[in-house]
Design a protein around this motif. Structure first.
Motif, PDB file in Angstrom:
ATOM      1  N   ASP A 178       0.671  -1.157  -0.302  1.00  0.00           N
ATOM      2  CA  ASP A 178      -0.090  -0.057  -0.038  1.00  0.00           C
ATOM      3  C   ASP A 178       0.904   1.056  -0.008  1.00  0.00           C
ATOM      4  N   GLY A 179       0.747   2.042  -0.932  1.00  0.00           N
ATOM      5  CA  GLY A 179       1.465   3.162  -1.140  1.00  0.00           C
ATOM      6  C   GLY A 179       3.000   2.904  -1.860  1.00  0.00           C
ATOM      7  N   THR A 180       3.353   1.725  -1.914  1.00  0.00           N
ATOM      8  CA  THR A 180       4.772   1.506  -2.552  1.00  0.00           C
ATOM      9  C   THR A 180       4.507   0.880  -3.874  1.00  0.00           C
ATOM     10  N   LEU A 181       3.317   0.135  -3.960  1.00  0.00           N
ATOM     11  CA  LEU A 181       3.141  -0.581  -5.211  1.00  0.00           C
ATOM     12  C   LEU A 181       1.869  -0.013  -5.806  1.00  0.00           C
ATOM     13  N   TRP A 182       0.839   0.435  -4.890  1.00  0.00           N
ATOM     14  CA  TRP A 182      -0.361   0.957  -5.481  1.00  0.00           C
ATOM     15  C   TRP A 182      -1.010   2.053  -4.573  1.00  0.00           C
ATOM     16  N   VAL A 183      -2.086   2.706  -5.079  1.00  0.00           N
ATOM     17  CA  VAL A 183      -2.577   3.694  -4.311  1.00  0.00           C
ATOM     18  C   VAL A 183      -3.010   3.100  -2.920  1.00  0.00           C
ATOM     19  N   GLU A 184      -2.959   4.182  -2.115  1.00  0.00           N
ATOM     20  CA  GLU A 184      -3.298   3.975  -0.576  1.00  0.00           C
ATOM     21  C   GLU A 184      -4.202   4.890  -0.074  1.00  0.00           C
ATOM     22  N   GLN A 185      -4.547   5.832  -0.792  1.00  0.00           N
ATOM     23  CA  GLN A 185      -5.439   6.961  -0.337  1.00  0.00           C
ATOM     24  C   GLN A 185      -6.940   6.708  -1.093  1.00  0.00           C
ATOM     25  N   PRO A 186      -8.062   7.093  -0.411  1.00  0.00           N
ATOM     26  CA  PRO A 186      -8.030   7.490   1.059  1.00  0.00           C
ATOM     27  C   PRO A 186      -7.840   6.560   2.224  1.00  0.00           C
ATOM     28  N   VAL A 187      -8.074   5.419   1.648  1.00  0.00           N
ATOM     29  CA  VAL A 187      -7.658   4.213   2.489  1.00  0.00           C
ATOM     30  C   VAL A 187      -7.215   3.211   1.794  1.00  0.00           C
ATOM     31  N   PRO A 188      -6.330   2.379   2.320  1.00  0.00           N
ATOM     32  CA  PRO A 188      -5.743   1.114   1.685  1.00  0.00           C
ATOM     33  C   PRO A 188      -6.766   0.129   1.013  1.00  0.00           C
ATOM     34  N   PRO A 189      -6.612  -0.061  -0.341  1.00  0.00           N
ATOM     35  CA  PRO A 189      -7.679  -0.913  -1.103  1.00  0.00           C
ATOM     36  C   PRO A 189      -8.279  -2.235  -0.461  1.00  0.00           C
ATOM     37  N   GLN A 190      -7.466  -2.900   0.518  1.00  0.00           N
ATOM     38  CA  GLN A 190      -8.023  -3.971   1.170  1.00  0.00           C
ATOM     39  C   GLN A 190      -9.045  -3.381   2.162  1.00  0.00           C
ATOM     40  N   PHE A 191      -9.058  -2.444   2.778  1.00  0.00           N
ATOM     41  CA  PHE A 191     -10.020  -1.834   3.855  1.00  0.00           C
ATOM     42  C   PHE A 191     -11.369  -1.502   3.102  1.00  0.00           C
TER      43      PHE A 191
END
Length: 301
Positions: A44-57
């Motif tokens: 999260d945030g290193t390989l793909w977008v993590e905003q507004p929350v990490p995708p798994q959330f």
């Protein structure tokens, strides 16, 4: 442009990567035996977008909203309470991977899917992949993997590095799309993991989490547990990656400073940016070092 790291601008960050890999693969003081060429990256945030929350959330919140509708009593405890109340502060702490928030999230994650077979869980993840879109960018999450990082994976693999993803997120969630999205085998995914039980000829998820959270010191601990080695190359973007980056010979830190093509923020990364300056890590400016962020996206003017 052609060649290794073609979506990276010529500059100090790209050159540092090329120089380290060249040194690690040729005779000399920086040589690293093939058996020790372990590279590990946060997700999260290193390989793909993590905003507004990490995708798994996003995946988890949808499930928990259904559970609260079925059992309103859940709304009195976390993380169901935050989901029911649309608690922005809680979500913000999740986005920065605050362990005090991530812990109840992942414990609930393990409980929610307990009793399922891997195939049943994977079907739910694939249904989410096919329908969910990132709210700002309007694209499926698996299309929001950073192209320059995939090129880095290719360059490392071409030089006999074994590449692992080591994330605080769910290992089995990431394994669903690891091969088609990152080009990595499932066994090269390290993350916070549910326990499994073998019953009547089937593997079943339990409600337990194995080995603790894969955050902070948990990252090098989990990498060593899976590979028997610490990484020589590591990449991250946040404070929860500091210990993994410290454990590596070469550390790469992604700086989110591109509001036009992605996002600009330092929340959850202040400590890691300070450590990078102190220890001489290679900091990658998303705005200035990448000609392209996502596949089929034009670079800046």
């Amino acid at each position: 442009m052609t060649g290794a790291l073609s979506s990276w601008k010529d500059g100090p960050a790209k050159q540092a990567i090329l120089d380290f890999v060249a040194s690690a693969t040729r005779a000399g003081p920086g040589f690293v035996p093939v058996t020790d060429r372990i590279a590990a990256f946060d997700n999260d945030g290193t390989l793909w977008v993590e905003q507004p929350v990490p995708p798994q959330f996003d995946f988890q919140f949808r499930k928990w909203a259904e559970e609260v509708r079925d059992d309103p009593s859940l709304a009195g405890r976390q993380p169901y309470k935050a989901v029911a109340e649309e608690d922005a502060a809680f979500f913000e702490r999740a986005a920065t991977q605050d362990p005090q928030v991530v812990a109840p999230l992942l414990e609930a994650f393990a409980r929610s899917w307990a009793g399922m077979t891997p195939e049943e869980f994977e079907a739910q993840v694939r249904a989410w992949i096919a329908t969910a879109k990132q709210p700002k960018l309007g694209r499926p999450y698996v299309q929001l993997v950073y192209l320059p990082m995939l090129e880095l994976f290719d360059h490392l693999k071409a030089n006999d590095f074994r590449v692992f993803v080591c994330s605080g997120g769910g290992r089995d969630f990431m394994r669903v799309f690891a091969e088609e999205t990152w080009g990595l085998h499932r066994e090269n995914v390290i993350g916070t993991a549910s326990a499994f039980s073998y019953r009547d000829g089937r593997i079943i998820r339990t409600g337990d989490v194995v080995g603790g959270l894969d955050l902070g010191p948990g990252k090098p601990e989990h990498i060593f547990a899976q590979t028997g080695r610490l990484p020589v190359f590591a990449g991250g973007n946040a404070d929860v990656d500091v210990e993994m980056l410290e454990s590596a010979t070469f550390a790469l830190l992604i700086d989110h400073d591109d509001p036009q093509r992605e996002f600009a923020y330092t929340k959850g990364a202040v400590k890691s940016l300070a450590k990078a300056a102190e220890l001489g890590w290679t900091v990658v400016s998303m705005k200035n070092d990448w000609t392209t962020v996502f596949a089929d996206q034009d670079g800046p003017p």
